[in-house]
Write a protein that holds these residues in place. Structure first.
Motif, PDB file in Angstrom:
ATOM      1  N   TYR A 109      -6.756  -5.280  12.235  1.00  0.00           N
ATOM      2  CA  TYR A 109      -7.582  -4.156  11.883  1.00  0.00           C
ATOM      3  C   TYR A 109      -7.053  -3.011  10.616  1.00  0.00           C
ATOM      4  O   TYR A 109      -5.784  -3.184  10.645  1.00  0.00           O
ATOM      5  N   PHE A 110      -8.058  -2.609   9.887  1.00  0.00           N
ATOM      6  CA  PHE A 110      -7.434  -1.813   8.825  1.00  0.00           C
ATOM      7  C   PHE A 110      -7.512  -0.399   9.299  1.00  0.00           C
ATOM      8  O   PHE A 110      -8.530   0.301   9.394  1.00  0.00           O
ATOM      9  N   THR A 111      -6.336  -0.184   9.598  1.00  0.00           N
ATOM     10  CA  THR A 111      -6.063   1.221  10.279  1.00  0.00           C
ATOM     11  C   THR A 111      -5.525   2.174   9.218  1.00  0.00           C
ATOM     12  O   THR A 111      -5.371   1.890   8.005  1.00  0.00           O
ATOM     13  N   ASN A 112      -5.194   3.491   9.506  1.00  0.00           N
ATOM     14  CA  ASN A 112      -4.510   4.446   8.606  1.00  0.00           C
ATOM     15  C   ASN A 112      -3.166   3.913   8.101  1.00  0.00           C
ATOM     16  O   ASN A 112      -2.816   4.333   7.062  1.00  0.00           O
ATOM     17  N   ASP A 113      -2.671   3.139   8.981  1.00  0.00           N
ATOM     18  CA  ASP A 113      -1.361   2.401   8.797  1.00  0.00           C
ATOM     19  C   ASP A 113      -1.278   1.468   7.409  1.00  0.00           C
ATOM     20  O   ASP A 113      -0.795   1.627   6.695  1.00  0.00           O
ATOM     21  N   GLU A 114      -2.473   0.709   7.723  1.00  0.00           N
ATOM     22  CA  GLU A 114      -2.504  -0.415   6.644  1.00  0.00           C
ATOM     23  C   GLU A 114      -2.996   0.389   5.429  1.00  0.00           C
ATOM     24  O   GLU A 114      -2.761  -0.088   4.200  1.00  0.00           O
ATOM     25  N   LYS A 115      -3.865   1.461   5.429  1.00  0.00           N
ATOM     26  CA  LYS A 115      -4.531   2.222   4.328  1.00  0.00           C
ATOM     27  C   LYS A 115      -3.350   2.906   3.504  1.00  0.00           C
ATOM     28  O   LYS A 115      -3.266   2.594   2.162  1.00  0.00           O
ATOM     29  N   ASN A 116      -2.161   3.446   4.099  1.00  0.00           N
ATOM     30  CA  ASN A 116      -1.343   3.945   3.617  1.00  0.00           C
ATOM     31  C   ASN A 116      -0.204   2.738   3.045  1.00  0.00           C
ATOM     32  O   ASN A 116       0.299   2.942   2.022  1.00  0.00           O
ATOM     33  N   PHE A 117       0.063   1.871   3.761  1.00  0.00           N
ATOM     34  CA  PHE A 117       0.892   0.617   3.221  1.00  0.00           C
ATOM     35  C   PHE A 117       0.421   0.004   2.004  1.00  0.00           C
ATOM     36  O   PHE A 117       1.001   0.010   1.020  1.00  0.00           O
ATOM     37  N   TYR A 118      -0.931  -0.440   2.486  1.00  0.00           N
ATOM     38  CA  TYR A 118      -1.494  -1.266   1.001  1.00  0.00           C
ATOM     39  C   TYR A 118      -2.078  -0.294  -0.225  1.00  0.00           C
ATOM     40  O   TYR A 118      -2.259  -0.722  -1.111  1.00  0.00           O
ATOM     41  N   GLY A 119      -2.373   0.915   0.249  1.00  0.00           N
ATOM     42  CA  GLY A 119      -2.817   1.867  -0.637  1.00  0.00           C
ATOM     43  C   GLY A 119      -1.828   2.151  -1.759  1.00  0.00           C
ATOM     44  O   GLY A 119      -2.205   2.578  -2.902  1.00  0.00           O
ATOM     45  N   SER A 120      -0.333   1.958  -1.500  1.00  0.00           N
ATOM     46  CA  SER A 120       0.607   2.162  -2.495  1.00  0.00           C
ATOM     47  C   SER A 120       0.685   0.917  -3.404  1.00  0.00           C
ATOM     48  O   SER A 120       1.577   1.046  -4.491  1.00  0.00           O
ATOM     49  N   LYS A 121       0.145  -0.021  -3.314  1.00  0.00           N
ATOM     50  CA  LYS A 121       0.401  -1.365  -3.971  1.00  0.00           C
ATOM     51  C   LYS A 121      -0.532  -1.539  -5.189  1.00  0.00           C
ATOM     52  O   LYS A 121      -1.576  -0.758  -4.966  1.00  0.00           O
ATOM     53  N   THR A 122       0.039  -1.866  -6.252  1.00  0.00           N
ATOM     54  CA  THR A 122      -0.731  -1.932  -7.427  1.00  0.00           C
ATOM     55  C   THR A 122      -1.710  -3.265  -7.664  1.00  0.00           C
ATOM     56  O   THR A 122      -1.307  -4.299  -7.277  1.00  0.00           O
ATOM     57  N   VAL A 123      -2.745  -2.901  -7.861  1.00  0.00           N
ATOM     58  CA  VAL A 123      -3.955  -3.986  -7.874  1.00  0.00           C
ATOM     59  C   VAL A 123      -3.735  -4.755  -9.300  1.00  0.00           C
ATOM     60  O   VAL A 123      -3.590  -4.198 -10.331  1.00  0.00           O
TER      61      VAL A 123
END
Length: 132
Positions: A109-123
């Motif tokens: 599931y895409f929770t706030n944990d994933e949002k914070n983790f993947y959110g900092s990764k560069t596209v």
């Protein structure tokens, strides 16, 4: 009995058109981000997520260190035919142990944990498709 059969058929048609309309709307919405991907390449994923005001991912699947699949339906339906997916290719590989931690913790599931983790990764790139 004939009236009941006609009513059931009508209901099925309405549901079918509604579902196809939803998928096509979701696909068109996500394709707009793919079309404008130049705005997101080289930037953290949070920029894309912040711009996605109408829809947010429901789950994320990292099957490679180089990219992740973001799904926009319930986890149970993520492999159904016609599911819309967004693949994000990463500028730098994400170690499997890091993405696996979140997959195990939140069952994809895409929770706030994933949002914070993947959110900092560069596209690096964005690709949108539907399953067949």
């Amino acid at each position: 009995m004939k009236a009941l059969s006609k009513a059931c058929l009508f209901f099925c048609l309405v549901v079918s058109f509604y579902y196809k309309g939803q998928v096509s709307d979701i696909l068109a919405y996500l394709k707009s981000f793919e079309t404008n991907k130049i705005q997101y390449i080289g930037h953290p994923l949070t920029k894309l997520l912040n711009d996605m005001i109408q829809l947010q991912p429901k789950s994320v699947w990292s099957t490679s260190i180089y990219y992740s699949h973001f799904n926009f339906c319930k986890v149970d339906n993520s492999t159904d035919i016609g599911t819309v997916n967004m693949v994000i290719y990463w500028q730098l590989p994400i170690p499997e142990s890091e993405s696996e931690y979140y997959s195990n913790k939140n069952q994809f599931y895409f929770t706030n944990d994933e949002k914070n983790f993947y959110g900092s990764k560069t596209v690096k790139d964005i690709y949108v498709y539907t399953t067949k």
